[in-house]
Design an enzyme around this catalytic site. Structure first.
Site, PDB file in Angstrom:
ATOM      1  N   HIS A   3       0.864  -1.184   0.000  1.00  0.00           N
ATOM      2  CA  HIS A   3       0.000   0.000   0.000  1.00  0.00           C
ATOM      3  C   HIS A   3       0.893   1.223   0.000  1.00  0.00           C
ATOM      4  CE1 HIS A   3      -3.243   2.736   0.857  1.00  0.00           C
ATOM      5  NE2 HIS A   3      -2.640   3.154   1.952  1.00  0.00           N
ATOM      6  N   LYS A  34      -0.141  10.689   1.197  1.00  0.00           N
ATOM      7  CA  LYS A  34       0.732  10.146   0.142  1.00  0.00           C
ATOM      8  C   LYS A  34       0.280  10.611  -1.245  1.00  0.00           C
ATOM      9  CE  LYS A  34      -0.101   5.907   1.347  1.00  0.00           C
ATOM     10  NZ  LYS A  34      -0.962   6.191   2.514  1.00  0.00           N
ATOM     11  N   ASP A  74      -1.954   3.862  -4.538  1.00  0.00           N
ATOM     12  CA  ASP A  74      -2.707   2.978  -3.653  1.00  0.00           C
ATOM     13  C   ASP A  74      -2.160   1.557  -3.654  1.00  0.00           C
ATOM     14  OD1 ASP A  74      -4.668   2.513  -1.718  1.00  0.00           O
ATOM     15  OD2 ASP A  74      -6.003   1.646  -3.221  1.00  0.00           O
TER      16      ASP A  74
END
EC number: 2.7.11.-
Length: 313
Positions: A142, A163, A181
């Site tokens: 992730h 992020k 992702d």
């Protein structure tokens, strides 16, 4: 870590090959990353024969078979076929392959040729490059994968830390998104990890409050890159007061992905802090270290004359 395998049919589709024999056996699996060009095997040496590999028969091998007597040719080909490799590929055309086709039909081994004549060594380079990637062990993490100044960076952190927002800022500065992702990591060698996407999320960036963005549609083709070699792992964390290290140079830390150690560092996030700029600095600093340069060492070398004068006093 997931061990990969592909089928002969995948090879046929990828390189637009023509099937001369064994069409009903295209589901034979391929598990080895390199092809093999049999040479010693044709003269009876099988001690180190990699039978699990795709077998390539170039002009040299075909010409050698043509020069043999019919009886000798049956023995030579029969010896190799008895090991049941996944398939044979002939890049140099199909002239005179009737006998080879007969053996492959009998043994249930696909015999493939290229649609046009190709130089065998060049074809081997292409298929080896494909197999290395297609069969590379892989895992998913992730995070976000970016290419910054030509350097592959994996951004990690807890959900909601920022992020994707940081990635969006980097894209605005001219850098490239690789994956958001779900990042797929492929182990190409004992020293190389490749970062890429999972196809479903290709070109998409998910931003809280805005939803999905297609970065190619919004910012052009230069905003996206299909894959990149991971050189640096950056963990984005929430700001912790009095927790930042202000040493002249940080001790190198590493994170392990499938046995490959990647340099890793932590960047804390706080409103107003130029995190994208820090990531750019981290990328440039990593590059300089690869060239053997250390800012801390240069700084200390400038102080040496001062230390000498102090000691003399």
């Amino acid at each position: 870590m997931i061990e990969k395998k592909i089928t002969v049919e995948d090879i046929v589709r990828r390189f637009s090959l023509t099937v001369l024999a064994g069409e009903e056996h295209l589901q034979n699996t391929i598990t080895q990353q390199r092809v093999h060009r049999p040479g010693l095997e044709f003269v009876g040496h099988f001690d180190f024969f990699p039978k699990e590999r795709v077998q390539i028969l170039g002009k040299k091998e075909i010409n050698y078979l043509h020069k043999l007597s019919k009886e000798e040719r049956i023995i030579r080909i029969g010896n190799i076929v008895s090991y049941h490799p996944p398939c044979f590929i002939v890049p140099s055309g199909e002239e005179g392959l009737t006998y080879l086709k007969h053996h492959c039909i009998k043994a249930g081994i696909p015999l493939l040729i290229t649609k046009k004549r190709e130089v065998t060594s060049e074809f081997i380079l292409k298929i080896d490059a494909y197999l290395v990637k297609a069969l590379a062990p892989e895992m998913t993490v992730h995070g976000v994968c970016m290419n910054v100044f030509g350097i592959g960076i994996l951004l990690r952190g807890n959900s909601g830390v920022g992020k994707s927002e940081t990635a969006h800022t980097l894209i605005g500065r001219g850098h490239r998104l690789v994956a958001d992702d779900v990042v797929v990591l492929k182990k190409l060698s004992s020293q190389t990890i490749l970062g890429t996407h999972d196809e479903k999320t290709k070109e998409f960036l998910a931003l809280r409050s805005l939803g999905l963005l297609n970065v190619v549609r919004m910012y052009g083709r230069t905003a996206f890159q299909d894959e990149t070699r991971i050189a640096l792992d950056i963990n984005l964390t929430k700001w912790q007061k009095d927790d930042l290290n202000n040493d002249l140079e940080q001790e190198p830390e590493y994170v392990d992905y499938m046995g490959v150690k990647i340099p890793s560092l932590e960047i804390q996030l706080q409103p107003g802090r130029d995190v994208a700029g820090l990531i750019e600095a981290a990328a440039n600093n990593w590059y300089l270290r690869q060239q053997g340069y250390s800012a801390a060492e240069e700084f200390l070398s400038r102080l040496e004359p001062e230390f000498g004068r102090i000691e003399k006093r």
